[in-house]
Design a protein around this motif. Sequence first.
Motif, PDB file in Angstrom:
ATOM      1  N   SER A  22      42.208  46.523  43.484  1.00 18.48           N
ATOM      2  CA  SER A  22      41.769  47.123  44.337  1.00 18.48           C
ATOM      3  C   SER A  22      39.954  46.925  45.082  1.00 18.48           C
ATOM      4  N   LYS A  23      40.960  46.544  46.195  1.00 20.90           N
ATOM      5  CA  LYS A  23      39.509  46.051  47.593  1.00 20.90           C
ATOM      6  C   LYS A  23      38.949  44.560  46.931  1.00 20.90           C
ATOM      7  N   GLU A  24      38.986  44.374  46.042  1.00 20.87           N
ATOM      8  CA  GLU A  24      37.743  43.132  45.672  1.00 20.87           C
ATOM      9  C   GLU A  24      38.927  41.837  46.365  1.00 20.87           C
ATOM     10  N   GLY A  25      39.382  41.111  46.714  1.00 23.01           N
ATOM     11  CA  GLY A  25      40.454  40.507  46.459  1.00 23.01           C
ATOM     12  C   GLY A  25      40.845  38.817  46.033  1.00 23.01           C
ATOM     13  N   VAL A  26      40.796  37.771  46.672  1.00 21.70           N
ATOM     14  CA  VAL A  26      41.499  37.009  45.888  1.00 21.70           C
ATOM     15  C   VAL A  26      40.468  35.526  46.091  1.00 21.70           C
ATOM     16  N   HIS A  27      40.305  34.917  45.632  1.00 20.81           N
ATOM     17  CA  HIS A  27      38.840  34.183  44.793  1.00 20.81           C
ATOM     18  C   HIS A  27      39.437  32.861  45.810  1.00 20.81           C
ATOM     19  N   VAL A  28      40.782  32.027  45.425  1.00 25.07           N
ATOM     20  CA  VAL A  28      41.242  30.196  45.949  1.00 25.07           C
ATOM     21  C   VAL A  28      42.260  31.075  46.721  1.00 25.07           C
ATOM     22  N   ILE A  29      42.510  30.869  48.606  1.00 28.59           N
ATOM     23  CA  ILE A  29      43.565  30.571  49.465  1.00 28.59           C
ATOM     24  C   ILE A  29      44.187  29.498  49.545  1.00 28.59           C
ATOM     25  N   LEU A  30      45.170  28.762  49.182  1.00 30.07           N
ATOM     26  CA  LEU A  30      45.879  27.604  50.017  1.00 30.07           C
ATOM     27  C   LEU A  30      46.931  27.905  50.907  1.00 30.07           C
ATOM     28  N   ASP A  31      46.951  27.797  51.658  1.00 28.66           N
ATOM     29  CA  ASP A  31      47.201  28.399  53.422  1.00 28.66           C
ATOM     30  C   ASP A  31      47.929  26.985  54.961  1.00 28.66           C
ATOM     31  N   MET A  32      48.741  27.206  54.688  1.00 28.41           N
ATOM     32  CA  MET A  32      50.536  25.920  55.556  1.00 28.41           C
ATOM     33  C   MET A  32      50.331  27.030  56.685  1.00 28.41           C
ATOM     34  N   VAL A  33      50.075  27.923  56.962  1.00 26.80           N
ATOM     35  CA  VAL A  33      50.647  28.757  58.254  1.00 26.80           C
ATOM     36  C   VAL A  33      50.104  29.033  59.556  1.00 26.80           C
ATOM     37  N   GLY A  34      48.112  29.135  59.153  1.00 22.90           N
ATOM     38  CA  GLY A  34      47.393  29.070  60.330  1.00 22.90           C
ATOM     39  C   GLY A  34      47.353  29.725  60.993  1.00 22.90           C
ATOM     40  N   GLY A  35      47.242  30.260  62.073  1.00 20.64           N
ATOM     41  CA  GLY A  35      47.775  31.202  63.662  1.00 20.64           C
ATOM     42  C   GLY A  35      46.978  32.310  63.225  1.00 20.64           C
ATOM     43  N   ASP A  36      47.345  33.303  63.078  1.00 18.86           N
ATOM     44  CA  ASP A  36      46.903  34.273  62.745  1.00 18.86           C
ATOM     45  C   ASP A  36      47.133  35.178  61.914  1.00 18.86           C
ATOM     46  N   TYR A  37      47.158  34.148  60.483  1.00 18.63           N
ATOM     47  CA  TYR A  37      46.698  34.157  59.321  1.00 18.63           C
ATOM     48  C   TYR A  37      45.907  33.406  58.905  1.00 18.63           C
ATOM     49  N   VAL A  38      44.631  32.920  59.566  1.00 20.63           N
ATOM     50  CA  VAL A  38      42.985  32.706  59.227  1.00 20.63           C
ATOM     51  C   VAL A  38      42.687  33.892  58.823  1.00 20.63           C
ATOM     52  N   GLU A  39      42.867  34.907  60.229  1.00 17.03           N
ATOM     53  CA  GLU A  39      41.944  36.030  59.772  1.00 17.03           C
ATOM     54  C   GLU A  39      42.460  36.952  58.720  1.00 17.03           C
ATOM     55  N   ARG A  40      43.406  36.813  58.641  1.00 20.17           N
ATOM     56  CA  ARG A  40      43.833  37.780  57.489  1.00 20.17           C
ATOM     57  C   ARG A  40      43.398  37.276  56.612  1.00 20.17           C
ATOM     58  N   ASN A  41      43.172  36.148  56.241  1.00 19.89           N
ATOM     59  CA  ASN A  41      43.102  35.341  54.377  1.00 19.89           C
ATOM     60  C   ASN A  41      41.352  35.581  54.654  1.00 19.89           C
ATOM     61  N   TRP A  42      40.719  36.051  56.088  1.00 21.14           N
ATOM     62  CA  TRP A  42      39.597  36.134  56.004  1.00 21.14           C
ATOM     63  C   TRP A  42      39.438  37.260  55.224  1.00 21.14           C
ATOM     64  N   ALA A  43      39.761  38.370  55.394  1.00 16.12           N
ATOM     65  CA  ALA A  43      40.409  39.410  55.299  1.00 16.12           C
ATOM     66  C   ALA A  43      40.638  39.795  53.391  1.00 16.12           C
ATOM     67  N   VAL A  44      41.783  39.619  52.732  1.00 14.26           N
ATOM     68  CA  VAL A  44      42.090  39.377  51.875  1.00 14.26           C
ATOM     69  C   VAL A  44      41.098  38.471  50.775  1.00 14.26           C
ATOM     70  N   ALA A  45      40.449  37.614  50.768  1.00 13.23           N
ATOM     71  CA  ALA A  45      39.953  37.175  50.602  1.00 13.23           C
ATOM     72  C   ALA A  45      38.540  37.597  49.884  1.00 13.23           C
TER      73      ALA A  45
END
Length: 337
Positions: free
Chosen positions: A215-238
């Motif tokens: 419900s647009k609240e997002g996730v509290h913790v993200i572990l990412d190995m991808v980088g690239g365009d995932y950086v801003e997409r992670n910020w969007a779902v955080a």
Amino acid sequence: MASHPSMMTAIGYKSPGGPDVLAAETRPVPAPGEGEVLIRIACAGVNRPDVIQRKGLYPPPPGATDIPGLEVAGEIVGRGPGLGEAAHLALGAKVCALVPGGGYAEYVCAPAGSVLPVPDGLSMEQAAALPETFFTVWSNVFDRVGLKAGERFLVHGGTSGIGTTAIQLAKAFGAEVFTTVGSPEKAEAARNLGADHVIDYNAQDFVEEIQTITSKEGVHVILDMVGGDYVERNWAVAAVEGRICQIATLNGTSQEVNFSKLMVKRLIHTGSTLRARDAAFKAAIASQLREKVWPLIASGKLGPVMDSTFDLADAAGAHRRMESSGHIGKIVLRVPS
């Protein structure tokens, strides 16, 4: 001191390149120094950093061997000075260890602090698949960004060695687990490991899916190995005040990002690499794993997900398997006894 030969077979490469540059070589058996044990290797884990090293893009840290391989399982056959009397460091003890290099061989020296007993009930193949991912996930997800029970946690690449470990550990410690995968088969594997929400990134947009689920609240913790365009997409779902930990950039680096989202949500985006950290840091993580995680492995609540095992001589085949990205879980090399 247990007896062992003076020379051993190891896998090396003359120059960087594809998997086929990996070839058997004869090398001296290393001698354990202060605070080190010598392990006769039964099995060694294969990890993405080994592939990147083979391509010439990830040199070993200063002082480390150029032989690839960051994790092993086997038997202690030699002890350097200054080790004390810990039972799991005795000659003949069955152990697994995180090493700065040298795993693709018959023998390796390991700093005592990075050596752990093989958990009850595990084979050498399974034990060799533990150190790299369990040290990495614990140090980043729990130690560095402090995942707590009841929080929502996202790991990308849920069926990689890191992903399968992160799903299980986050679930075991009470988080709601989200993950992204690349196929229906991998989605099923991630669900079987306990992931609550699995998103196939080839069929769905993970940003939209997570916004809907939370419900647009997002996730509290993200572990990412991808980088690239995932950086801003992670910020969007955080979530607001979310924490993101970067441990690799498989899709390359981001040249341009909009930092306003980081500011508006008060996000923390941190990162780390494990291999270059000092022995004391790794020993502290090992001690936390032994206390909090090893009992869960021994009880069967969680453990390594095994993809495939190759003979040491076929390290090239193991690297081809990893680079195909078809694997689910860990790839291991078996050293002939």
